[in-house]
Scaffold this motif. Structure first.
Motif, short mmCIF file in Angstrom:
data_model
loop_
_atom_site.label_atom_id
_atom_site.label_comp_id
_atom_site.label_asym_id
_atom_site.label_seq_id
_atom_site.Cartn_x
_atom_site.Cartn_y
_atom_site.Cartn_z
N SER A 72 19.49 43.50 17.33
CA SER A 72 19.02 42.93 16.07
C SER A 72 19.65 41.57 15.82
O SER A 72 20.79 41.32 16.19
N LYS A 73 18.91 40.72 15.17
CA LYS A 73 19.39 39.38 14.88
C LYS A 73 19.96 39.35 13.48
O LYS A 73 19.56 40.10 12.62
N PRO A 74 20.96 38.46 13.25
CA PRO A 74 21.45 38.34 11.88
C PRO A 74 20.35 37.86 10.95
O PRO A 74 19.49 37.09 11.36
N THR A 75 20.39 38.32 9.73
CA THR A 75 19.32 38.00 8.80
C THR A 75 19.60 36.77 7.97
O THR A 75 18.71 36.20 7.37
N SER A 76 20.90 36.38 7.90
CA SER A 76 21.27 35.36 6.95
C SER A 76 20.57 34.02 7.19
O SER A 76 20.20 33.32 6.26
N ASN A 77 20.38 33.65 8.46
CA ASN A 77 19.76 32.35 8.70
C ASN A 77 18.33 32.50 9.20
O ASN A 77 17.88 31.77 10.05
N ASP A 78 17.65 33.47 8.66
CA ASP A 78 16.28 33.72 9.11
C ASP A 78 15.24 33.03 8.24
O ASP A 78 14.15 33.52 8.05
N ALA A 79 15.59 31.91 7.67
CA ALA A 79 14.62 31.17 6.87
C ALA A 79 13.45 30.78 7.78
O ALA A 79 13.62 30.65 9.00
N PRO A 80 12.27 30.64 7.21
CA PRO A 80 11.11 30.31 8.04
C PRO A 80 11.37 29.06 8.87
O PRO A 80 11.83 28.05 8.36
N ASP A 81 11.09 29.18 10.14
CA ASP A 81 11.31 28.06 11.04
C ASP A 81 9.96 27.35 11.23
O ASP A 81 9.16 27.73 12.06
N THR A 115 15.54 41.02 3.85
CA THR A 115 15.61 39.76 3.10
C THR A 115 15.08 38.63 3.98
O THR A 115 15.05 38.76 5.21
N ASP A 116 14.66 37.57 3.37
CA ASP A 116 14.19 36.37 4.09
C ASP A 116 13.06 36.67 5.06
O ASP A 116 13.06 36.18 6.19
N GLN A 117 12.11 37.49 4.61
CA GLN A 117 10.95 37.71 5.46
C GLN A 117 10.15 36.42 5.61
O GLN A 117 10.23 35.54 4.75
N LEU A 118 9.40 36.35 6.69
CA LEU A 118 8.58 35.16 6.90
C LEU A 118 7.39 35.19 5.94
O LEU A 118 6.82 36.25 5.67
N ASP A 153 8.99 38.72 22.73
CA ASP A 153 9.84 37.74 22.05
C ASP A 153 9.04 36.88 21.07
O ASP A 153 9.47 36.62 19.95
N SER A 154 7.87 36.43 21.49
CA SER A 154 7.09 35.56 20.61
C SER A 154 6.59 36.31 19.40
O SER A 154 6.53 35.77 18.29
N CYS A 155 6.26 37.60 19.58
CA CYS A 155 5.81 38.41 18.44
C CYS A 155 6.96 38.56 17.43
O CYS A 155 6.76 38.42 16.22
N GLY A 156 8.16 38.83 17.96
CA GLY A 156 9.32 38.96 17.08
C GLY A 156 9.57 37.68 16.30
O GLY A 156 9.88 37.71 15.11
N ASP A 157 9.44 36.54 17.00
CA ASP A 157 9.65 35.26 16.32
C ASP A 157 8.55 34.98 15.29
O ASP A 157 8.82 34.48 14.20
N GLN A 158 7.33 35.30 15.67
CA GLN A 158 6.20 35.00 14.79
C GLN A 158 6.26 35.81 13.50
O GLN A 158 5.95 35.31 12.42
N HIS A 159 6.66 37.11 13.64
CA HIS A 159 6.59 37.99 12.47
C HIS A 159 7.97 38.38 11.92
O HIS A 159 8.04 39.02 10.87
N GLY A 160 9.01 38.04 12.65
CA GLY A 160 10.37 38.28 12.15
C GLY A 160 10.77 39.73 12.08
O GLY A 160 11.60 40.10 11.25
N TRP A 161 10.21 40.57 12.97
CA TRP A 161 10.52 42.01 12.83
C TRP A 161 11.80 42.44 13.50
O TRP A 161 12.19 43.59 13.36
#
Lengths: 255, 399
Positions: A2-11, A169-172, A71-79
């Motif tokens: 799992s990735k940290p959520t704190s800096n998951d602002a929309p890229d 938190t910080d969903q896309l 990987d791209s799906c995870g990046d696209q949807h932030g799951w």
């Protein structure tokens, strides 16, 4: 995992890249001279059943060690943003599965995600109708009416759905998700809806074309001239659990 | 209907209040557990994206199934006109409503979004068996409530037979619907069988009657009221028949599954190599939950003892709980066969593996809360309303 959520602002740079990549991939398909008419509808028109979005996945081209689609799906949807819980509890919109034929020993690897069934068991069993199928074939969850009963997860033959086990938190902004609701591959509905007048791509198919081996072809199953329809007409393909008669939108080859 | 003297229990004894406080404490702890799970999300539970329904669902399904079965005693009296059962009709209807409310509470409090209950009550997809069940459950409560009213209000007595008939048909529909929650799941070979619906009906007969017998004997023993052997023996003999019927449907379910080669993997898992699930099936469900109770209920030495009848009834309840656990959790533990003819050699989402499940204390406490709500409702109702005959002694003309 799992990735940290704190800096998951929309890229937005990443999303712009995906948009360009999809356009480029679309252009790449057009370039060889194929007539592709599977353009998305204009943004001001409703979704219609004239289109049925689907994917063709060629296992012969899918490398076992490649996870570009996941990987791209995870990046696209932030799951992939869970911070607590066990791996069994984390969301998985798409995963790679390695298979060996029990009779012949032949080994293949394929991505598996929501198969976007025409008669979707998840939508059939959903008590509130939160799981539903758009006229263009995309199976979605309405995050406003999902009560988190998980009956759809019991009914899905493909284990394609995940229940969100923790506060997020910080969903896309383009992918509504939240604790206590069920989610799954939405066939990048937002990318499709925003690709007015161009040939859309999902994140996974774009990534597969760019970083993978071009195993995933996305397009309009109802358009006889689209690449996916042409290939499905000329080449053998199969549905997962075809015995259930669900008429899936995702088809496979060489599994 | 014969004149029967119904009386409230006094409910002033130390035992009554100890029991009341015990159930009250469990309910308070269960409420705390539900809040804890809802506040944190389900990651604090043993459930996950592989075992999506866990212990709360086992409790809820057990209570719902037992609820419709608890109404049997009233139905036998009203629909089949057996006078010996008519005196028990009120308690039967009360227990049915109480168990159903307990089960539904557990089910609702385990939802991912229990705050959206209003959505579930107002937005329907009528192709969903779950949506049907919402009507079946609420309808059952209303119909049984009216049935009780007609039984208890002298002016309405003349209507109680039609009401009883409607309640009887409705309870059969309810358990058919509950069984169909599983029977309609074509994706999972552990569930996909039409036998599920009648099997759940028979399970309800057995679990509901066992619960009724225990509540009846406890009420009469602890309130020092006479309870004749005739009533108890009639009910325990019937319970033995229901245990046999549950075993019969279990046998039919597995034999039909074993006939199809595609199900051999699952059947081997459940019946032979499934570890805890195999043990629960043979020892919990078959042996302790049905064979032993049948022996205890019919062997002359134990069958004539209240103590052993209570033991047998308790075993039926525990065995029934085990049966639902094996069906529900065992059915999810066995992996989905997404690629027939293929063996999964690697996977990103626990592909092709037997899934394990370790229930958390919160899930167990929430389930026990449902049981306690049902019991405390019965305790309050029989203290303030006339649900229970003052005497069920043999000497009277009860039979």
């Amino acid at each position: 995992m799992s990735k940290p959520t704190s800096n998951d602002a929309p890229d937005f740079a990443r999303r712009a890249f995906v948009a360009k990549a999809t356009t480029a991939a679309g252009a790449a398909v057009v370039a060889p001279g194929l007539v592709v008419t599977a353009f998305a509808k204009p943004a001001d028109q409703p979704v219609s059943a004239k289109t049925r979005w689907g994917m063709l996945i060629d296992a012969a081209k899918c490398a076992a060690d490649c996870t570009a689609c996941v990987d791209s799906c995870g990046d696209q949807h932030g799951w992939r943003d869970e911070s607590v819980g066990r791996p069994e509890q984390h969301a998985q919109w798409i995963r790679k599965v390695g298979l060996r034929d029990t009779a012949t020993g032949h080994v293949t690897s394929v991505p598996v995600m929501c198969q976007h069934c025409e008669t979707a068991p998840c939508a059939d069993v959903c008590p509130t109708g939160a799981s539903y199928r758009r006229p263009d074939g995309i199976v979605l969850v309405n995050m406003h009416t999902c009560i988190g009963c998980r009956y759809c997860m019991m009914a899905c033959p493909y284990k394609a759905r995940s229940f969100v086990h923790q506060t997020l938190t910080d969903q896309l902004p383009d992918t509504p998700r939240g604790k206590g609701c069920v989610e799954s591959c939405n066939l990048c509905a937002t990318l499709i809806d925003e690709s007015s007048g161009t040939a859309p791509q999902t994140a996974c198919s774009a990534a597969c074309q760019k970083d993978g081996n071009g195993a995933i072809v996305f397009g309009d199953l109802n358009d006889p001239n689209s690449e996916i329809s042409q290939r499905l007409k000329k080449e053998p393909s199969e549905q997962l659990r075809a015995d259930l008669g669900l008429n899936t939108g995702v088809r496979y080859q060489h599994v | 209907m014969k004149k029967i003297d119904y009386r409230e229990i006094q409910g002033n004894s130390l035992g009554y209040w100890v029991l009341f406080l015990l159930f009250g404490a469990i309910i308070a702890v269960a409420a705390g557990s539900a809040y804890y799970m809802e506040h944190n999300g389900h990651w604090v539970t043993g459930m996950d994206n592989q075992i999506v329904w866990g212990l709360p669902h086992v409790f809820a399904i057990f209570l719902i199934v037992a609820a419709s079965g608890a109404l049997n005693v009233a139905s036998i009296g009203t629909v089949f006109r057996k006078e010996g059962y008519q005196a028990l009709g009120r308690l039967s209807g009360l227990l049915a409503i109480a168990l159903l409310i307990g089960g539904l509470l557990v089910l609702v409090l385990d939802l991912g979004r229990p705050d959206r209950l209003i959505v579930a009550m107002t937005v329907y997809n009528f192709k969903s068996i779950f949506a049907w069940n919402i009507f079946l459950y609420t309808g059952f409560m209303v119909i049984t409530g009216v049935y009780l009213w007609f039984m208890m209000e002298r002016k309405m007595n003349r209507f109680y037979k039609p009401a009883g008939f409607v309640a009887f048909v409705w309870r059969l529909m309810l358990t058919t619907g509950t069984g169909s929650i599983f029977g309609f799941i074509v994706a999972r070979e552990a569930f996909d069988s039409a036998v599920m619906a009648p099997m759940f009906v028979v399970m309800s007969f057995s679990f509901g009657l066992a619960a009724f017998l225990l509540v009846l004997m406890a009420t009469y023993t602890w309130s020092d009221r006479p309870l004749g052997n005739k009533v108890v023996f009639r009910l325990k003999n019937l319970l033995g028949v229901f245990c046999g019927a549950v075993l019969y449907f279990t046998l039919v379910f597995h034999i039909t599954a074993l006939y199809a080669t595609e199900h051999h993997g699952f059947e081997h898992f459940l019946l032979v190599g499934g570890g805890i699930f195999t043990q629960l099936f043979w020892i919990g469900h078959v042996l302790l939950g049905n064979l032993l109770p049948i022996a205890l209920l019919y062997w002359s030495k134990t069958g004539s003892s209240r103590f052993w009848i209570a033991v047998a009834s308790t075993l039926v309840i525990l065995g029934g709980f085990t049966q639902i656990y094996v069906i529900l959790i065992g059915g999810q533990a066995y992996p989905l066969d997404i690629f027939p003819g293929k063996e999964v050699v690697s996977g990103g989402f626990f592909e092709g593996q037997i899934n394990s499940y370790s229930p958390s204390p919160w899930e167990f406490l929430l389930g026990m809360g449902g049981v306690s709500v049902a019991m405390i409702m019965v305790m309050i109702a029989i203290k303030f309303l006339r649900f229970v005959p003052g005497s069920l002694a043999d000497e009277g003309k009860a039979a």
